[in-house]
Design a protein around this motif. Structure first.
Motif, PDB file in Angstrom:
ATOM      1  N   THR A 122       0.853  -1.357  -0.129  1.00 45.63           N
ATOM      2  CA  THR A 122       0.544  -0.490  -0.074  1.00 45.63           C
ATOM      3  C   THR A 122       1.066   1.316   0.087  1.00 45.63           C
ATOM      4  O   THR A 122       1.531   1.624   1.000  1.00 45.63           O
ATOM      5  CB  THR A 122      -0.991   0.294   1.335  1.00 45.63           C
ATOM      6  OG1 THR A 122      -1.756  -1.446   0.985  1.00 45.63           O
ATOM      7  CG2 THR A 122      -1.805   1.041   0.958  1.00 45.63           C
ATOM      8  N   ILE A 123       0.662   1.955  -0.721  1.00 49.08           N
ATOM      9  CA  ILE A 123       1.305   3.149  -1.157  1.00 49.08           C
ATOM     10  C   ILE A 123       1.168   4.150  -0.820  1.00 49.08           C
ATOM     11  O   ILE A 123      -1.027   4.525  -1.060  1.00 49.08           O
ATOM     12  CB  ILE A 123       1.891   3.540  -2.494  1.00 49.08           C
ATOM     13  CG1 ILE A 123       2.864   1.800  -3.203  1.00 49.08           C
ATOM     14  CG2 ILE A 123       3.142   4.535  -2.408  1.00 49.08           C
ATOM     15  CD1 ILE A 123       3.379   2.204  -4.310  1.00 49.08           C
ATOM     16  N   SER A 124       1.281   5.599   0.088  1.00 43.37           N
ATOM     17  CA  SER A 124       0.220   6.436   0.387  1.00 43.37           C
ATOM     18  C   SER A 124       1.229   7.678   0.498  1.00 43.37           C
ATOM     19  O   SER A 124       2.526   7.386   0.671  1.00 43.37           O
ATOM     20  CB  SER A 124      -0.695   6.112   2.196  1.00 43.37           C
ATOM     21  OG  SER A 124       0.102   6.210   2.567  1.00 43.37           O
ATOM     22  N   ARG A 125       0.772   8.805   0.224  1.00 38.41           N
ATOM     23  CA  ARG A 125       1.431  10.268   0.936  1.00 38.41           C
ATOM     24  C   ARG A 125       1.273  10.556   1.807  1.00 38.41           C
ATOM     25  O   ARG A 125       0.722  10.063   2.588  1.00 38.41           O
ATOM     26  CB  ARG A 125       0.002  11.399   0.085  1.00 38.41           C
ATOM     27  CG  ARG A 125      -0.098  10.857  -1.443  1.00 38.41           C
ATOM     28  CD  ARG A 125      -0.767  12.733  -2.199  1.00 38.41           C
ATOM     29  NE  ARG A 125       0.040  12.328  -4.087  1.00 38.41           N
ATOM     30  CZ  ARG A 125      -0.825  11.481  -4.944  1.00 38.41           C
ATOM     31  NH1 ARG A 125      -1.338  10.941  -4.203  1.00 38.41           N
ATOM     32  NH2 ARG A 125      -0.629  11.747  -5.846  1.00 38.41           N
ATOM     33  N   VAL A 126       2.256  11.166   2.250  1.00 43.64           N
ATOM     34  CA  VAL A 126       2.611  11.867   3.557  1.00 43.64           C
ATOM     35  C   VAL A 126       2.360  13.351   3.604  1.00 43.64           C
ATOM     36  O   VAL A 126       3.054  14.027   2.302  1.00 43.64           O
ATOM     37  CB  VAL A 126       4.661  11.774   3.599  1.00 43.64           C
ATOM     38  CG1 VAL A 126       4.774  12.552   5.214  1.00 43.64           C
ATOM     39  CG2 VAL A 126       4.869  10.284   3.920  1.00 43.64           C
ATOM     40  N   SER A 127       1.461  13.650   4.349  1.00 48.88           N
ATOM     41  CA  SER A 127       0.700  14.961   4.266  1.00 48.88           C
ATOM     42  C   SER A 127       1.667  16.585   4.129  1.00 48.88           C
ATOM     43  O   SER A 127       3.231  16.186   5.022  1.00 48.88           O
ATOM     44  CB  SER A 127       0.065  15.492   5.141  1.00 48.88           C
ATOM     45  OG  SER A 127       0.574  15.032   6.564  1.00 48.88           O
ATOM     46  N   GLY A 128       1.894  17.094   3.301  1.00 43.65           N
ATOM     47  CA  GLY A 128       2.600  18.046   3.432  1.00 43.65           C
ATOM     48  C   GLY A 128       3.872  17.817   2.720  1.00 43.65           C
ATOM     49  O   GLY A 128       4.860  18.780   2.418  1.00 43.65           O
TER      50      GLY A 128
END
Ligand code: ATP
Ligand code: MG
Length: 138
Positions: A122-128
């Motif tokens: 699972t790939i997700s963005r890291v906020s900011g």
């Protein structure tokens, strides 16, 4: 148990795919999850560097599956446009995944058709942070 890694560029995400691919064998299935444009194809491009070094990895959005020829066949699915899990049979999904190594984007769309032994990534963005990604593997 899950492994969690962080990357800061597409190249780093490719490298994680490349390292993973070194340990794969026929019948293995890498199920990719994550939002549009998060880096799933980048991860698969890294895998292909090991599994099918001469293949040009492109997004199989319209064809649903690209086949890359290596020592072992490497199947790259993108199931974003699959309308129903019932259609998997007609695209040869069940036969193909036994016959080679598979990476499948948008496994959110096939919750009941993923092999039990699949490795879930699972790939997700890291906020900011525009180029940072979290990669969870289990
Ligand atoms: N750390 C990172 N890892 C991967 N891609 C990154 C990273 N940082 C920025 N990017 C950018 O994010 C985009 C990822 O595109 P990619 O086609 O791999 O996404 P995708 O998840 O396959 O999208 P889709 O859901 O449309 O198939 C590229 O434009 C890439 O340059
Ligand atoms: Mg993609």
């Amino acid at each position: 148990m899950a492994d969690i890694l962080y990357t800061h560029s597409p190249e780093e995400t490719e490298k994680i795919g490349e390292d993973l691919a070194k340990s794969l064998k026929k019948g293995d299935f890498v199920a990719l999850y994550g939002d549009l444009g998060v880096g799933k194809t980048a991860f698969v491009r890294g895998m292909a560097r090991v599994l099918a070094p001469h293949a040009a990895v492109t997004s199989p959005s319209y064809s649903l599956c690209n086949t890359y020829r290596g020592n072992i066949m490497f199947y790259h699915f993108d199931l974003y446009r699959l309308s129903s899990e019932d259609d998997l049979e007609s695209i040869g999904y069940y036969d193909l995944i036994e016959n080679g190594i598979t990476a499948a984007e948008w496994c959110e769309n096939i919750p009941t058709s993923i092999p039990e032994h699949a490795l879930r990534v699972t790939i997700s963005r890291v906020s900011g942070r525009d180029d940072d990604r979290k990669i969870e593997m289990k």
